[in-house]
Design a protein around this motif. Structure first.
Motif, PDB file in Angstrom:
ATOM      1  N   GLU A 164     -11.837  -7.547   3.033  1.00  7.21           N
ATOM      2  CA  GLU A 164     -11.414  -7.133   4.377  1.00  7.21           C
ATOM      3  C   GLU A 164     -10.686  -5.796   4.322  1.00  7.21           C
ATOM      4  OE1 GLU A 164      -9.163 -10.084   6.411  1.00  7.21           O
ATOM      5  OE2 GLU A 164      -8.705  -8.788   8.109  1.00  7.21           O
ATOM      6  N   TRP A 165     -11.145  -4.855   5.159  1.00  6.09           N
ATOM      7  CA  TRP A 165     -10.479  -3.556   5.210  1.00  6.09           C
ATOM      8  C   TRP A 165      -9.098  -3.708   5.829  1.00  6.09           C
ATOM      9  CZ3 TRP A 165     -11.555   0.498   2.444  1.00  6.09           C
ATOM     10  CH2 TRP A 165     -12.859   0.668   1.964  1.00  6.09           C
ATOM     11  N   THR A 166      -8.121  -3.120   5.166  1.00 10.50           N
ATOM     12  CA  THR A 166      -6.722  -3.342   5.515  1.00 10.50           C
ATOM     13  C   THR A 166      -5.970  -2.024   5.436  1.00 10.50           C
ATOM     14  OG1 THR A 166      -6.833  -5.577   4.578  1.00 10.50           O
ATOM     15  CG2 THR A 166      -4.642  -4.631   4.839  1.00 10.50           C
ATOM     16  N   LEU A 167      -5.079  -1.834   6.412  1.00 11.08           N
ATOM     17  CA  LEU A 167      -4.235  -0.642   6.394  1.00 11.08           C
ATOM     18  C   LEU A 167      -3.062  -0.890   5.443  1.00 11.08           C
ATOM     19  CD1 LEU A 167      -3.430   2.133   7.711  1.00 11.08           C
ATOM     20  CD2 LEU A 167      -2.099   0.800   9.353  1.00 11.08           C
ATOM     21  N   LEU A 168      -2.952  -0.056   4.427  1.00  3.09           N
ATOM     22  CA  LEU A 168      -1.807  -0.155   3.502  1.00  3.09           C
ATOM     23  C   LEU A 168      -0.727   0.772   4.043  1.00  3.09           C
ATOM     24  CD1 LEU A 168      -0.590  -1.211   0.858  1.00  3.09           C
ATOM     25  CD2 LEU A 168      -1.617   0.748  -0.293  1.00  3.09           C
ATOM     26  N   ALA A 169       0.273   0.152   4.677  1.00  4.99           N
ATOM     27  CA  ALA A 169       1.245   0.965   5.404  1.00  4.99           C
ATOM     28  C   ALA A 169       2.177   1.678   4.443  1.00  4.99           C
ATOM     29  CB  ALA A 169       2.049   0.079   6.357  1.00  4.99           C
ATOM     30  N   ASP A 170       2.407   2.988   4.669  1.00  4.77           N
ATOM     31  CA  ASP A 170       3.490   3.653   3.951  1.00  4.77           C
ATOM     32  C   ASP A 170       4.658   3.923   4.886  1.00  4.77           C
ATOM     33  OD1 ASP A 170       2.776   6.036   5.315  1.00  4.77           O
ATOM     34  OD2 ASP A 170       1.320   6.509   3.751  1.00  4.77           O
ATOM     35  N   ASP A 199       7.892  -1.952  -1.400  1.00  9.71           N
ATOM     36  CA  ASP A 199       7.912  -0.781  -2.298  1.00  9.71           C
ATOM     37  C   ASP A 199       7.180   0.413  -1.683  1.00  9.71           C
ATOM     38  OD1 ASP A 199       5.353  -1.729  -2.504  1.00  9.71           O
ATOM     39  OD2 ASP A 199       5.329  -1.885  -4.690  1.00  9.71           O
ATOM     40  N   LYS A 200       6.351   0.171  -0.663  1.00  6.62           N
ATOM     41  CA  LYS A 200       5.629   1.280  -0.017  1.00  6.62           C
ATOM     42  C   LYS A 200       6.419   1.873   1.151  1.00  6.62           C
ATOM     43  CE  LYS A 200       1.549   1.698  -2.049  1.00  6.62           C
ATOM     44  NZ  LYS A 200       1.024   2.969  -2.562  1.00  6.62           N
ATOM     45  N   VAL A 201       6.976   0.983   1.979  1.00  4.38           N
ATOM     46  CA  VAL A 201       7.641   1.493   3.190  1.00  4.38           C
ATOM     47  C   VAL A 201       9.130   1.737   2.970  1.00  4.38           C
ATOM     48  CG1 VAL A 201       5.963   0.331   4.687  1.00  4.38           C
ATOM     49  CG2 VAL A 201       8.118  -0.818   4.123  1.00  4.38           C
ATOM     50  N   GLY A 202       9.681   1.224   1.857  1.00  4.76           N
ATOM     51  CA  GLY A 202      11.112   1.392   1.594  1.00  4.76           C
ATOM     52  C   GLY A 202      11.910   0.206   2.108  1.00  4.76           C
ATOM     53  N   ALA A 203      13.028  -0.055   1.462  1.00  3.39           N
ATOM     54  CA  ALA A 203      13.828  -1.239   1.779  1.00  3.39           C
ATOM     55  C   ALA A 203      14.366  -1.253   3.207  1.00  3.39           C
ATOM     56  CB  ALA A 203      14.970  -1.388   0.770  1.00  3.39           C
ATOM     57  N   PRO A 204      14.886  -0.135   3.725  1.00  7.75           N
ATOM     58  CA  PRO A 204      15.434  -0.192   5.098  1.00  7.75           C
ATOM     59  C   PRO A 204      14.354  -0.511   6.140  1.00  7.75           C
ATOM     60  CG  PRO A 204      16.167   1.779   3.927  1.00  7.75           C
ATOM     61  CD  PRO A 204      15.103   1.173   3.092  1.00  7.75           C
ATOM     62  N   ALA A 205      13.181   0.155   6.029  1.00  6.17           N
ATOM     63  CA  ALA A 205      12.101  -0.094   6.990  1.00  6.17           C
ATOM     64  C   ALA A 205      11.596  -1.528   6.858  1.00  6.17           C
ATOM     65  CB  ALA A 205      10.951   0.890   6.767  1.00  6.17           C
ATOM     66  N   TYR A 206      11.580  -2.030   5.614  1.00  5.95           N
ATOM     67  CA  TYR A 206      11.097  -3.396   5.414  1.00  5.95           C
ATOM     68  C   TYR A 206      12.061  -4.402   6.035  1.00  5.95           C
ATOM     69  CZ  TYR A 206       8.577  -7.268   3.338  1.00  5.95           C
ATOM     70  OH  TYR A 206       7.826  -8.398   3.175  1.00  5.95           O
ATOM     71  N   ALA A 207      13.351  -4.124   5.905  1.00  7.43           N
ATOM     72  CA  ALA A 207      14.355  -5.002   6.512  1.00  7.43           C
ATOM     73  C   ALA A 207      14.205  -5.003   8.032  1.00  7.43           C
ATOM     74  CB  ALA A 207      15.754  -4.543   6.115  1.00  7.43           C
ATOM     75  N   MET A 208      13.941  -3.827   8.587  1.00  6.94           N
ATOM     76  CA  MET A 208      13.717  -3.721  10.035  1.00  6.94           C
ATOM     77  C   MET A 208      12.478  -4.528  10.419  1.00  6.94           C
ATOM     78  SD  MET A 208      11.678  -2.199  12.541  1.00  6.94           S
ATOM     79  CE  MET A 208      10.664  -1.105  11.540  1.00  6.94           C
ATOM     80  N   PHE A 209      11.406  -4.345   9.645  1.00  6.26           N
ATOM     81  CA  PHE A 209      10.140  -5.036   9.930  1.00  6.26           C
ATOM     82  C   PHE A 209      10.322  -6.556   9.957  1.00  6.26           C
ATOM     83  CE2 PHE A 209       6.803  -7.378   7.611  1.00  6.26           C
ATOM     84  CZ  PHE A 209       5.853  -7.421   8.611  1.00  6.26           C
TER      85      PHE A 209
END
Length: 490
Positions: A116-122, A84-94
């Motif tokens: 733990e500090w974590t990068l929340l990717a957009d 929901d943050k990076v979008g469906a197409p980018a998530y499918a690629m990931f």
RNA sequence: GGGCCGUUAGCUCAAUCAGGCAGAGCACCUGACUCUUAAUCAGUAGGUUGUUGGUUCGAUUCCAACACGGCCCA
């Protein structure tokens, strides 16, 4: 395995993903993040955004989200990828990416429930595709042959190896700073020499086509550095490679790194004191302490180190009776009783060489704490100044730590007549069939004839010092790409 | 140069002693899963057992030579 990955890569390409882009810029490293979050807690992903990049080292994939760990040159960080943050197409690629791939991500920071500090990717994108799988994450890469042959894999998988080579680099920097601070000039002298001099070792030979002459990879820079003392620099040093065409072992690599430095108006005794200071200083900077542990032995670089004449060390440590020191026969008998053989050379050996051999076998391995051995026989010290009080001995020392020679220093022989005679003497002992040309470095004698100020010089084996400071048993562990026979296959 | 040990899946290792269809974990592939961190669950696939030769009905296993590596010695 690779075939399978190729099919997946094909799918990425068909989806329009560029495998090897080169337009990504980062704003922060992993280390920078530690400073950014100092004093903060919870979800601060709304406060600022960062652009980061690194190699994916682990993936924990859920259905529509995933945690990944990625690493850059400064460390490792976790990122949280949500559809929901990076979008469906980018998530499918990931989801088509592999461990080992390089990725770039932008986003904010938050703490997970474990803090733990974590990068929340957009956003997330592929920066470089790994075609081969990495070694297993838990056990890492252990096979020594593979670690040496494919050091890049060793560095990817083994954090202690990365740390070791960073330590080695810091060590060299600390030495350089120490010498620069004392007004030494860093210089570079020839690696390819028409006459290999400055040490007694078998050289590598090569050929220069347009000059139509043999050249030798240097076995030591000594004679060139002393020409620079003659030239008036007074304090010079060089940290660089020497090459010796001899055996390979846990203590020998055909090319190894040597520090040599020369100081006018100093004596070998001054250099012993300076060496103590240098080692203390460097050990503190590299390990944080002047006391180090090497292979289970604690070695203390603090205070003044033991200084022991070679003859005294033979008496005290090897058990040589002082009465036999003047007798070749008695010394050879004694050596024989200790199981030391000289091959066919013993007829040719003077007392000085026999004593040195006894020392190498019986005393050297026992010198664990830093110890300067002084009073070397002239016979084995062709470039050292003769002691004014005892002309049969040189104003010379060697430093031993953990049972190995680490440094060799002496007041320099600057009497051209004496030097020439010693070169001639050395030549007479050269073996027949030796590939080294039987010639004297006349230009070096000429340089001395123009006058070299009273000087002391020293060489320190950088690889061996790195072994000490990193507690490494083998020289191969402190050389990034140690020499090996070519492998038939990887 | 000598001695000892090692070489099995991408990686880490079993099986070899006493010859009988070569196994596991992780990685990979498919599916499920929005706080995991050696993630979990289900399923699939992956091997010229370093090379060459010998013994044997049959060799990863026994023998020989070779290659590469590790440790020790010279």
């Amino acid at each position: 395995m690779i075939q399978r990955r190729k099919e997946k890569i094909q799918a990425l390409v068909e989806a329009g993903v560029e495998l090897f882009p080169n337009d990504y810029r980062i704003s922060h490293t992993v280390q920078d993040i530690q400073h950014l979050v100092e004093g903060k807690s919870g979800d601060i992903s709304g406060e600022f955004s960062v652009s980061m990049a690194g190699r994916m080292m682990a993936v924990n994939l859920f259905g529509k989200s995933a945690f990944i760990r990625f690493r850059d040159r400064t460390g490792q960080l976790q990122a949280y990828i949500r559809m929901d943050k990076v979008g469906a197409p980018a998530y499918a690629m990931f989801k088509k990416l592999d461990i080992g791939d390089f990725v770039g991500m932008t986003g904010g920071l938050f703490q997970t429930k474990t803090g733990e500090w974590t990068l929340l990717a957009d956003s997330i994108r592929l920066l470089s595709k790994a075609m081969r799988p990495l070694p297993e994450k838990f056990h890492g890469l252990k096979d020594p042959e593979k670690r040496y042959r494919q050091r890049y894999l060793d560095l990817i998988m083994n954090g202690d190896v990365r740390e070791l080579f960073m330590k080695r680099s810091r060590m060299v920097q600390a030495i350089r700073a120490f010498l620069l601070d004392r007004a030494f000039l860093e210089v570079e002298t020839p690696m390819m020499q028409p006459l290999p001099g400055g040490a007694d070792a078998k050289p590598f030979k090569t050929f220069h086509n347009s000059l139509s002459m043999d050249l030798f990879l240097r076995i030591a820079p000594e004679l060139y550095l002393k020409r620079l003392i003659t030239g008036g620099f007074e304090r010079v040093f060089e940290i660089n490679r020497n090459f010796r065409n001899e055996g390979i072992s846990t203590r020998h690599n055909p090319e190894f790194t040597m520090l040599e430095f020369y100081q006018a108006y100093a004596t070998y005794e001054d250099l012993m004191t300076m060496t103590e200071e240098m080692f203390r200083d460097v050990a503190r900077q590299v390990t944080g302490s002047a006391r180090i542990v090497y292979q289970g032995e604690t070695i203390d670089f603090g205070e003044t180190w033991r200084r022991l004449p070679m003859l005294e060390s033979l008496e005290k440590i090897a058990g040589v009776d002082p009465s036999m020191l003047d007798s070749r026969e008695q010394l050879l008998d004694f050596a024989g009783s200790k199981g030391i053989s000289f091959g066919g050379e013993s007829d040719d050996m003077g007392i000085g060489k026999i004593l040195t051999k006894l020392f190498d076998v019986l005393v050297e391995p026992k010198l664990i704490q830093p110890t300067f051995i002084t009073g070397y026989p002239i016979e084995v010290s062709p470039l050292s100044r003769r002691s004014s009080r005892q002309p049969e001995f040189a104003d010379r020392f060697e430093l031993f730590i953990a049972g190995r020679e680490i440094a060799n220093g002496f007041s320099e022989l600057n009497d051209p007549e004496d030097q020439k005679n010693r070169f001639v003497e050395q030549l007479n002992h050269k073996e027949a069939g030796d590939e080294t040309p039987h010639m004297i470095d006349e230009d070096y004698i000429t340089a001395l004839e123009y006058g070299m100020p009273p000087t002391a010089g020293e060489g320190i084996g950088i690889d061996r010092l790195a072994m000490l400071l990193t507690d490494s048993a083998s020289i191969r562990d402190v050389i990034l790409f140690p020499h090996m026979k070519p492998a038939e296959k990887l």
